[in-house]
Motif scaffolding. Structure first.
Motif: not given
Length: 164
Positions: A19-20, A26-29, A55-59, A83-86
């Motif tokens: 989602s964000a 926003r995600m861009v598939p 996507v950007s991730y802050a583990p 993956h863009a989807e589950e």
């Protein structure tokens, strides 16, 4: 049987990132025409033709929120493929993912501070055992050498009351 478990990004977090992401974008598939992207949702490389997103991730920020600590300046936000989807997550019984190159095992304390790291040729039980031999190490991030990108985390195994 492995003592240490490679932990993909949690499905609840993945939903949020789609989602964000952790940079607020926003995600861009995209359609991955070549395949080979290291997916942090299922801990495998993408197949040609799959829809993925960077996507950007802050583990460490996410882990700190779960544990109630403040890692301060050690929080990093970096790019990860998902993956863009589950998806169904990692395959059952898979060994340590992304073990096909040198990796860095970055060690963190229970308060989220970096305690050091080790460049490893092989991701195996021995590499993680060396990291967790230090009783101050609570969490290990497996990272790429060339870009420093986060692959997955391994947490200190819990010991049952019987010591098993």
């Amino acid at each position: 049987m492995t003592t240490y478990t490679a932990r993909p990004i949690d499905p609840t977090v993945l939903k949020e990132l789609r989602s964000a992401d952790d940079a607020g974008r926003r995600m861009v598939p995209v359609l991955d025409e070549e395949g080979g992207a290291p997916l942090r949702c299922c801990l495998r490389r993408s197949d040609p033709g799959e829809r993925i997103a960077l996507v950007s991730y802050a583990p460490l920020r996410r882990w700190a929120a779960e544990t109630g600590v403040d890692p301060g300046a050690y929080v990093e936000v970096g790019p990860v493929f998902v993956h863009a989807e589950e998806c169904g997550g990692p395959a059952a019984g898979s060994a340590y993912p992304f073990a096909d190159a040198h990796r860095v095992l970055r060690r963190y304390s229970a308060d989220g501070h970096i305690l050091g790291g080790e460049l490893v040729d092989t991701l195996d039980e021995d590499a993680f055992q060396r990291a967790f031999d230090d009783p101050a190490v609570e969490l290990v991030h497996v990272r790429a050498v060339e870009y420093g990108c986060f692959f997955y985390e391994v947490q200190r195994p819990e010991i049952s009351p019987s010591g098993v």
